[in-house]
Write a protein that holds these residues in place. Sequence first.
Motif, PDB file in Angstrom:
ATOM      1  N   ALA A 123       0.830  -1.198   0.000  1.00 35.60           N
ATOM      2  CA  ALA A 123       0.000   0.000   0.000  1.00 35.60           C
ATOM      3  C   ALA A 123       0.863   1.246   0.000  1.00 35.60           C
ATOM      4  O   ALA A 123       2.030   1.225   0.383  1.00 35.60           O
ATOM      5  CB  ALA A 123      -0.917   0.003   1.227  1.00 35.60           C
ATOM      6  N   THR A 124       0.227   2.323  -0.442  1.00 38.97           N
ATOM      7  CA  THR A 124       0.857   3.641  -0.486  1.00 38.97           C
ATOM      8  C   THR A 124       0.019   4.580   0.367  1.00 38.97           C
ATOM      9  O   THR A 124      -1.221   4.570   0.264  1.00 38.97           O
ATOM     10  CB  THR A 124       0.892   4.171  -1.922  1.00 38.97           C
ATOM     11  N   SER A 125       0.676   5.381   1.202  1.00 44.21           N
ATOM     12  CA  SER A 125      -0.102   6.294   2.038  1.00 44.21           C
ATOM     13  C   SER A 125       0.466   7.703   1.997  1.00 44.21           C
ATOM     14  O   SER A 125       1.677   7.901   1.913  1.00 44.21           O
ATOM     15  CB  SER A 125      -0.158   5.788   3.483  1.00 44.21           C
ATOM     16  N   ASN A 126      -0.428   8.656   2.032  1.00 44.84           N
ATOM     17  CA  ASN A 126      -0.071  10.072   2.124  1.00 44.84           C
ATOM     18  C   ASN A 126      -0.631  10.619   3.426  1.00 44.84           C
ATOM     19  O   ASN A 126      -1.713  10.223   3.856  1.00 44.84           O
ATOM     20  CB  ASN A 126      -0.638  10.840   0.940  1.00 44.84           C
ATOM     21  N   GLU A 127       0.092  11.537   4.023  1.00 46.91           N
ATOM     22  CA  GLU A 127      -0.293  12.091   5.308  1.00 46.91           C
ATOM     23  C   GLU A 127      -1.699  12.661   5.254  1.00 46.91           C
ATOM     24  O   GLU A 127      -2.035  13.439   4.357  1.00 46.91           O
ATOM     25  CB  GLU A 127       0.713  13.159   5.724  1.00 46.91           C
ATOM     26  N   GLY A 128      -2.518  12.211   6.189  1.00 43.72           N
ATOM     27  CA  GLY A 128      -3.860  12.747   6.324  1.00 43.72           C
ATOM     28  C   GLY A 128      -4.900  12.179   5.387  1.00 43.72           C
ATOM     29  O   GLY A 128      -6.056  12.602   5.415  1.00 43.72           O
ATOM     30  N   SER A 129      -4.523  11.231   4.565  1.00 42.48           N
ATOM     31  CA  SER A 129      -5.511  10.652   3.658  1.00 42.48           C
ATOM     32  C   SER A 129      -5.477   9.127   3.742  1.00 42.48           C
ATOM     33  O   SER A 129      -4.548   8.542   4.305  1.00 42.48           O
ATOM     34  CB  SER A 129      -5.274  11.110   2.222  1.00 42.48           C
ATOM     35  N   LYS A 130      -6.484   8.502   3.171  1.00 41.16           N
ATOM     36  CA  LYS A 130      -6.576   7.044   3.221  1.00 41.16           C
ATOM     37  C   LYS A 130      -5.491   6.411   2.349  1.00 41.16           C
ATOM     38  O   LYS A 130      -5.132   6.953   1.302  1.00 41.16           O
ATOM     39  CB  LYS A 130      -7.949   6.590   2.744  1.00 41.16           C
ATOM     40  N   ALA A 131      -5.037   5.245   2.784  1.00 43.07           N
ATOM     41  CA  ALA A 131      -4.022   4.535   2.017  1.00 43.07           C
ATOM     42  C   ALA A 131      -4.621   3.929   0.753  1.00 43.07           C
ATOM     43  O   ALA A 131      -5.813   3.604   0.696  1.00 43.07           O
ATOM     44  CB  ALA A 131      -3.406   3.443   2.883  1.00 43.07           C
ATOM     45  N   THR A 132      -3.779   3.789  -0.244  1.00 42.06           N
ATOM     46  CA  THR A 132      -4.161   3.110  -1.477  1.00 42.06           C
ATOM     47  C   THR A 132      -3.536   1.729  -1.460  1.00 42.06           C
ATOM     48  O   THR A 132      -2.313   1.595  -1.418  1.00 42.06           O
ATOM     49  CB  THR A 132      -3.660   3.880  -2.713  1.00 42.06           C
ATOM     50  N   TYR A 133      -4.381   0.705  -1.515  1.00 39.56           N
ATOM     51  CA  TYR A 133      -3.902  -0.665  -1.405  1.00 39.56           C
ATOM     52  C   TYR A 133      -3.730  -1.291  -2.786  1.00 39.56           C
ATOM     53  O   TYR A 133      -4.501  -1.020  -3.712  1.00 39.56           O
ATOM     54  CB  TYR A 133      -4.889  -1.505  -0.586  1.00 39.56           C
ATOM     55  N   GLU A 134      -2.719  -2.142  -2.890  1.00 34.46           N
ATOM     56  CA  GLU A 134      -2.507  -2.883  -4.127  1.00 34.46           C
ATOM     57  C   GLU A 134      -3.541  -3.997  -4.251  1.00 34.46           C
ATOM     58  O   GLU A 134      -4.116  -4.459  -3.250  1.00 34.46           O
ATOM     59  CB  GLU A 134      -1.100  -3.467  -4.156  1.00 34.46           C
ATOM     60  N   GLN A 135      -3.749  -4.400  -5.473  1.00 34.13           N
ATOM     61  CA  GLN A 135      -4.723  -5.459  -5.734  1.00 34.13           C
ATOM     62  C   GLN A 135      -4.340  -6.718  -4.964  1.00 34.13           C
ATOM     63  O   GLN A 135      -3.177  -7.137  -4.960  1.00 34.13           O
ATOM     64  CB  GLN A 135      -4.758  -5.753  -7.234  1.00 34.13           C
ATOM     65  N   GLY A 136      -5.323  -7.297  -4.308  1.00 38.06           N
ATOM     66  CA  GLY A 136      -5.088  -8.530  -3.566  1.00 38.06           C
ATOM     67  C   GLY A 136      -4.708  -8.320  -2.108  1.00 38.06           C
ATOM     68  O   GLY A 136      -4.616  -9.290  -1.358  1.00 38.06           O
ATOM     69  N   VAL A 137      -4.473  -7.107  -1.700  1.00 37.26           N
ATOM     70  CA  VAL A 137      -4.130  -6.817  -0.304  1.00 37.26           C
ATOM     71  C   VAL A 137      -5.402  -6.427   0.446  1.00 37.26           C
ATOM     72  O   VAL A 137      -6.119  -5.515   0.028  1.00 37.26           O
ATOM     73  CB  VAL A 137      -3.102  -5.677  -0.210  1.00 37.26           C
ATOM     74  N   GLU A 138      -5.687  -7.152   1.543  1.00 33.22           N
ATOM     75  CA  GLU A 138      -6.918  -6.912   2.289  1.00 33.22           C
ATOM     76  C   GLU A 138      -6.780  -5.663   3.160  1.00 33.22           C
ATOM     77  O   GLU A 138      -6.038  -5.657   4.150  1.00 33.22           O
ATOM     78  CB  GLU A 138      -7.226  -8.112   3.178  1.00 33.22           C
TER      79      GLU A 138
END
Lengths: 112, 115
Positions: free
Chosen positions: B48-63
Amino acid sequence: EDQVTQSPEALRLQEGESSSLNCSYTVSGLRGLFWYRQDPGKGPEFLFTLYSAGEEKEKERLKATLTKKESFLHITAPKPEDSATYLCAVRSSGGSNYKLTFGKGTLLTVNP
Amino acid sequence: GAVVSQHPSRVICKSGTSVKIECRSLDFQATTMFWYRQFPKQSLMLMATSNEGSKATYEQGVEKDKFLINHASLTLSTLTVTSAHPEDSSFYICSATRAGGYEQFFGPGTRLTVL
């Protein structure tokens, strides 16, 4: 889909025996090729970033070069402390802006 | 500069428990942080990728409900493995980028073992 293939999977050298590691890539618009060194049980350590074909960068015994399809990491007169796994990664214009796609790495062993 | 730390470096837990891993950028502000896992002799797999103060973006297949990511500040991101099971045992590594840069600087990793 971005793809990164590193070869060889493993390389054993004698101290002082120069060689090169290869990283072949397929991307939709290269936005950077990165080399990292990883020691066992540790996180990768940043080495180089290359952005365009023909670019070269050097650090001590390491020199990275880039063409339109591959990158080489040249190791000159290696020492035992250069033993590590060397990882190559690419960032492309497709997909997430910051995402890196990694190869499986080349395990380098330098014998004294 | 560009030092990233992780804590703990190693954790062993029982199946069904939750584990929190911290990732800190020590000498720079991290605009973006990443979480990877790495199996033996395998490459790094982005979770996953995360930016401060916002929701993380998860890769396909990651719960996303299993791997909770919180990026509370420009220097801290946490990964919580909820209800861990033996198959979650792996080497978890975080990385961070500085403002205006694309190089990712990695932490030392956390070895998770679920019994």
